[in-house]
Design a protein around this motif. Structure first.
Motif, PDB file in Angstrom:
ATOM      1  N   SER A  26      -1.784  -4.296  -1.913  1.00  9.34           N
ATOM      2  CA  SER A  26      -2.131  -5.179  -0.794  1.00  9.34           C
ATOM      3  C   SER A  26      -1.054  -5.033   0.266  1.00  9.34           C
ATOM      4  N   GLY A  27      -1.361  -5.570   1.460  1.00  9.00           N
ATOM      5  CA  GLY A  27      -0.358  -5.572   2.509  1.00  9.00           C
ATOM      6  C   GLY A  27       0.880  -6.344   2.075  1.00  9.00           C
ATOM      7  N   GLY A  28       0.666  -7.430   1.340  1.00  7.57           N
ATOM      8  CA  GLY A  28       1.797  -8.260   0.897  1.00  7.57           C
ATOM      9  C   GLY A  28       2.712  -7.504  -0.048  1.00  7.57           C
ATOM     10  N   GLU A  29       2.129  -6.797  -0.998  1.00  9.32           N
ATOM     11  CA  GLU A  29       2.961  -6.014  -1.921  1.00  9.32           C
ATOM     12  C   GLU A  29       3.652  -4.862  -1.178  1.00  9.32           C
ATOM     13  N   LEU A  30       2.908  -4.254  -0.240  1.00  4.67           N
ATOM     14  CA  LEU A  30       3.497  -3.148   0.527  1.00  4.67           C
ATOM     15  C   LEU A  30       4.672  -3.659   1.360  1.00  4.67           C
ATOM     16  N   TYR A  31       4.464  -4.781   2.028  1.00  3.97           N
ATOM     17  CA  TYR A  31       5.512  -5.369   2.868  1.00  3.97           C
ATOM     18  C   TYR A  31       6.763  -5.649   2.028  1.00  3.97           C
ATOM     19  N   THR A  32       6.540  -6.210   0.812  1.00  2.00           N
ATOM     20  CA  THR A  32       7.685  -6.542  -0.049  1.00  2.00           C
ATOM     21  C   THR A  32       8.448  -5.273  -0.433  1.00  2.00           C
ATOM     22  N   ALA A  33       7.706  -4.233  -0.806  1.00  2.00           N
ATOM     23  CA  ALA A  33       8.369  -2.979  -1.214  1.00  2.00           C
ATOM     24  C   ALA A  33       9.176  -2.407  -0.042  1.00  2.00           C
ATOM     25  N   LEU A  34       8.595  -2.454   1.161  1.00  2.00           N
ATOM     26  CA  LEU A  34       9.308  -1.922   2.334  1.00  2.00           C
ATOM     27  C   LEU A  34      10.563  -2.758   2.622  1.00  2.00           C
ATOM     28  N   GLU A  35      10.408  -4.090   2.503  1.00  2.00           N
ATOM     29  CA  GLU A  35      11.566  -4.975   2.726  1.00  2.00           C
ATOM     30  C   GLU A  35      12.663  -4.747   1.688  1.00  2.00           C
ATOM     31  N   ALA A  36      12.254  -4.265   0.499  1.00  2.00           N
ATOM     32  CA  ALA A  36      13.243  -3.982  -0.544  1.00  2.00           C
ATOM     33  C   ALA A  36      13.834  -2.582  -0.346  1.00  2.00           C
ATOM     34  N   SER A  37      13.513  -1.964   0.783  1.00  2.00           N
ATOM     35  CA  SER A  37      14.006  -0.626   1.161  1.00  2.00           C
ATOM     36  C   SER A  37      13.535   0.482   0.231  1.00  2.00           C
ATOM     37  N   VAL A  38      12.357   0.324  -0.335  1.00  2.00           N
ATOM     38  CA  VAL A  38      11.786   1.424  -1.115  1.00  2.00           C
ATOM     39  C   VAL A  38      11.324   2.483  -0.117  1.00  2.00           C
ATOM     40  N   SER A  39      11.627   3.735  -0.434  1.00  2.00           N
ATOM     41  CA  SER A  39      11.278   4.811   0.491  1.00  2.00           C
ATOM     42  C   SER A  39       9.759   4.974   0.559  1.00  2.00           C
ATOM     43  N   PRO A  40       9.180   4.979   1.791  1.00  2.00           N
ATOM     44  CA  PRO A  40       7.714   5.066   1.912  1.00  2.00           C
ATOM     45  C   PRO A  40       7.125   6.298   1.219  1.00  2.00           C
ATOM     46  N   GLU A  41       7.901   7.365   1.132  1.00  2.00           N
ATOM     47  CA  GLU A  41       7.362   8.566   0.447  1.00  2.00           C
ATOM     48  C   GLU A  41       7.077   8.286  -1.021  1.00  2.00           C
ATOM     49  N   LYS A  42       7.667   7.216  -1.538  1.00  2.00           N
ATOM     50  CA  LYS A  42       7.440   6.890  -2.952  1.00  2.00           C
ATOM     51  C   LYS A  42       6.548   5.657  -3.122  1.00  2.00           C
ATOM     52  N   ILE A  43       5.842   5.282  -2.048  1.00  2.00           N
ATOM     53  CA  ILE A  43       4.940   4.122  -2.162  1.00  2.00           C
ATOM     54  C   ILE A  43       3.493   4.604  -2.056  1.00  2.00           C
ATOM     55  N   TYR A  44       2.659   4.117  -2.954  1.00  2.00           N
ATOM     56  CA  TYR A  44       1.241   4.463  -2.979  1.00  2.00           C
ATOM     57  C   TYR A  44       0.429   3.184  -2.858  1.00  2.00           C
ATOM     58  N   LEU A  45      -0.468   3.133  -1.858  1.00  2.00           N
ATOM     59  CA  LEU A  45      -1.270   1.921  -1.648  1.00  2.00           C
ATOM     60  C   LEU A  45      -2.648   2.061  -2.281  1.00  2.00           C
ATOM     61  N   HIS A  46      -2.970   1.160  -3.194  1.00  2.00           N
ATOM     62  CA  HIS A  46      -4.282   1.117  -3.834  1.00  2.00           C
ATOM     63  C   HIS A  46      -5.123  -0.005  -3.260  1.00  2.00           C
ATOM     64  N   GLY A  47      -6.344  -0.132  -3.768  1.00  2.00           N
ATOM     65  CA  GLY A  47      -7.183  -1.270  -3.406  1.00  2.00           C
ATOM     66  C   GLY A  47      -8.605  -0.826  -3.132  1.00  2.00           C
ATOM     67  N   ASN A  48      -9.589  -1.639  -3.573  1.00  2.00           N
ATOM     68  CA  ASN A  48     -10.983  -1.247  -3.375  1.00  2.00           C
ATOM     69  C   ASN A  48     -11.588  -1.841  -2.111  1.00  2.00           C
ATOM     70  N   ASN A  49     -10.786  -2.600  -1.370  1.00  2.00           N
ATOM     71  CA  ASN A  49     -11.285  -3.100  -0.084  1.00  2.00           C
ATOM     72  C   ASN A  49     -10.109  -3.383   0.840  1.00  2.00           C
ATOM     73  N   LYS A  50      -9.384  -2.343   1.143  1.00  2.00           N
ATOM     74  CA  LYS A  50      -8.204  -2.504   1.998  1.00  2.00           C
ATOM     75  C   LYS A  50      -8.668  -2.865   3.404  1.00  2.00           C
ATOM     76  N   SER A  51      -7.982  -3.799   4.011  1.00  5.49           N
ATOM     77  CA  SER A  51      -8.369  -4.186   5.373  1.00  5.49           C
ATOM     78  C   SER A  51      -7.826  -3.158   6.367  1.00  5.49           C
ATOM     79  N   ARG A  52      -8.314  -3.232   7.594  1.00  2.63           N
ATOM     80  CA  ARG A  52      -7.788  -2.336   8.635  1.00  2.63           C
ATOM     81  C   ARG A  52      -6.297  -2.595   8.847  1.00  2.63           C
ATOM     82  N   ASP A  53      -5.918  -3.863   8.771  1.00  2.00           N
ATOM     83  CA  ASP A  53      -4.496  -4.185   8.955  1.00  2.00           C
ATOM     84  C   ASP A  53      -3.656  -3.553   7.846  1.00  2.00           C
ATOM     85  N   GLU A  54      -4.154  -3.632   6.629  1.00  2.00           N
ATOM     86  CA  GLU A  54      -3.403  -3.051   5.504  1.00  2.00           C
ATOM     87  C   GLU A  54      -3.312  -1.530   5.666  1.00  2.00           C
TER      88      GLU A  54
END
Ligand code: LLP
Length: 463
Positions: free
Chosen positions: A119-147
């Motif tokens: 979700s956007g919330g989990e993604l935001y948290t990972a980014l705020e924790a300084s996780v490198s975006p190259e190591k982040i994978y976004l899942h979801g069966n109904n991602k919003s345009r904002d996400e």
């Protein structure tokens, strides 16, 4: 049913127990505790060198207590096993839906793991924790345009679930750079776990239908705006068998071969998560090493048979990385004995901090932190404090004689407890502390009543 004094058992049992750890003097229940659990001279439970009763005095209860050593050990076991058995590149991702917060993201990332967010919330948290975006994978069966937009802007990989999302991404793409995606497919593999946490069978809301495979590959191969790097699948959670994941890995290698027909050079293969953990002494999951090794072997064999280069191999465990690392400490309050029926012992939390028993009929084990070797003379039902009869955490728990003020510890609560916690009955969500080497650090503050009404609005006309 009255249990006797804690039984002496042979070492092992705990999925993470290191061979050097002497567990000859702990009961089967205590084997479900984090790696650093010890009973001190006062007969009190310590985790990470911290006395659990003192943690409760300092931080209040209910309290999630996360053992840093156990979490780091599990991360290292996954990471090192993939390195050891897989000849190609590998990347373990932490499925952060199990417990997503800044501190947990930071710990797993510091062990070299990537992060799966849903979700956007989990993604935001990972980014705020300084996780490198190259190591982040976004899942979801109904991602919003904002996400999707947040994911594109941050540069993480999007695991595309369906046609609607594929078309939306084509619309959102700019000319600057292609969007890095993977495709989630439903593999049609059955496994034995609770129906709500099974995802690999054909009748699942997740992923492209495998009958659409060729059409999806054909479509994606013609989209310069999409940089499709691989395939993903996840068959379910709390799985004890190894065969379904072996079958999955073999099926997924066939997908790589099929993609090649469309000139799609897929270089990543993600087998998802799902390895089960030991919630009770009778649960017998494979170890992290056994599970990981099985997957590495199948992928290597299948690629050799198809004459395909080894893809980068990813997996994304959640529960088996974090569940055993955490316990929840509660304070015992009231009790009610109904003669010839049962005794209810009530704690100061319940379904709002651990919704798994009421949702999935999950079974947990417990110990009393200030009476670790007292004889287990009672069999009680541990009830939560919510206004709901179903708010029962543990049925028929063998316990020593308890009294108000005792600290009851429920084990293996690191996965899907805090992350699924609610404010039902307007209970503030508990605090969480990270313990290591005798030090406790707050990682989640206890909610206050002000937090509870934080989002409430009282329209002028009601004042
Ligand atoms: N990858 C995907 C795409 C998933 O959907 C999940 C879990 C995982 C990885 C991690 O699976 P694990 O290794 O944790 O088994 N709330 C339920 C569990 C739901 C699992 C959802 N997906 C529970 O409390 O048992």
């Amino acid at each position: 049913m009255v249990s006797t004094h804690p039984v002496k058992v042979q070492p092992s049992g705990n999925q993470y127990l290191s061979p050097s750890q002497d567990s000859t003097n702990i009961s089967p229940n205590q084997q479900l505790l984090p790696l650093t659990a010890r009973v001190n001279r006062d007969d009190f439970l310590e985790i990470g060198g911290c006395d659990v009763t003192k943690l409760v005095q300092q931080f209040g209860s209910p309290l999630y207590i996360l053992d840093e050593t156990t979490l780091r050990t599990a991360c290292q076991q996954y990471r090192d096993t993939f390195k050891k058995y897989y000849k190609g590149e590998s990347q373990v991702l932490y499925a952060s839906k199990a417990w997503n917060c800044l501190a947990v993201c930071a710990i797993v990332a510091s062990e070299g793991l990537g992060i799966d967010v849903v979700s956007g919330g989990e993604l935001y948290t990972a980014l705020e924790a300084s996780v490198s975006p190259e190591k982040i994978y976004l899942h979801g069966n109904n991602k919003s345009r904002d996400e999707l937009t947040l994911a594109i802007e941050s540069g993480c990989t999007i695991v595309v679930d369906n046609w609607y999302e594929l078309h939306t991404l084509v619309e959102l793409a700019t000319k600057d750079s292609a969007i890095r995606i993977m495709l989630r497919l439903t593999p049609g593999i059955e496994c034995h776990t609770h129906e709500y946490i099974r995802t690999g069978h054909l009748d699942s809301k997740f992923g492209f239908d495998p009958n659409d495979l060729e059409e999806v590959f054909a479509f994606v191969s013609k989209q310069p705006a999409l940089n499709c790097v691989g395939v993903h699948a996840h068959i379910g959670s709390q799985i004890f068998e190894r065969q379904p994941h072996r079958d999955l890995a073999a099926v997924m290698v066939q997908w790589l071969r099929d993609a090649a027909k469309y000139n799609l050079e897929l270089t990543e293969l993600n087998v998802g998560g799902g390895l089960g953990i030991k919630y009770t002494e009778s649960d017998d999951p494979p170890s992290i090493e056994e599970w990981s090794k099985a997957i590495c072997e199948v992928v290597q064999e299948a690629c050799a048979a198809e004459n395909l280069p080894l893809p980068k191999l990813l997996c994304e465990p959640g529960r088996s990385l974090i569940a055993t690392a955490c316990v929840t400490a509660y304070t015992i309050g009231s009790a009610k004995t109904i003669p010839d029926i049962r005794t209810y012992v009530t704690i100061d939390g319940g379904m709002s901090d651990n919704p798994r028993p009421i949702t999935y009929q999950s079974v947990y084990r417990t110990v009393v932190a200030n009476k670790m070797s007292a004889p287990l003379t009672e069999t009680v039902t541990v009830a939560g404090k919510h206004c709901e009869s179903g708010d029962i955490l543990i049925k028929n728990a063998p316990l020593p004689k308890t009294e108000p003020g005792d600290v009851l510890v429920v084990m293996a609560t690191g996965a899907y407890n805090y992350s699924m916690a609610s404010n039902y009955n307007r209970l503030p969500r508990p605090a969480a502390v990270l313990v290591a080497n005798g030090e406790a650090n707050l990682i989640l503050q206890r909610e206050t009543y002000q937090d509870i009404i934080r989002q409430d609005c009282l329209p002028e006309k009601l004042k």
